[in-house]
Design a protein around this motif. Structure first.
Motif: not given
Length: 100
Positions: A12-15, A24, A26-29
């Motif tokens: 999980v890559v934090a936004g 912020y 959205d988080d990406s994967y």
């Protein structure tokens, strides 16, 4: 042992923060797909790892070693977290449980 089940190792890559909007993103994967042998965890192993019997626990064997960092595993559309891992000479095994 058949290594026929696709397993996604998800990071999980934090936004990032956007100073113009104050929000912020959205988080990406970042997903890496490997094939593994997936089976139910034996009762004896559950007693050793958890201290009791836990429903929804799986044992996953991967050929080779998983050296990349990851936060969760996705198997058949369900998210799992790693409770125990063991690196052997030619493979790596994980005891995982489902995340709600």
């Amino acid at each position: 042992m058949r290594y026929d089940t696709p397993v996604i190792f998800r990071r999980v890559v934090a936004g990032a923060y956007d100073p113009d909007t104050g929000d912020y993103a959205d988080d990406s994967y970042k997903d890496v797909r490997l094939y593994a042998s997936v089976m139910d965890t034996s009762t004896r192993t559950m007693e050793l790892v958890y201290g009791s019997i836990k429903q929804g626990s799986l044992t996953v064997h991967v050929q080779g070693h998983v050296d990349m960092p990851f936060d969760q595993m996705v198997i058949r559309g369900r998210n799992y977290r790693v409770d125990y891992t063991r690196r052997l000479r030619t493979k790596q095994s994980f005891v995982i449980s489902e995340v709600q």
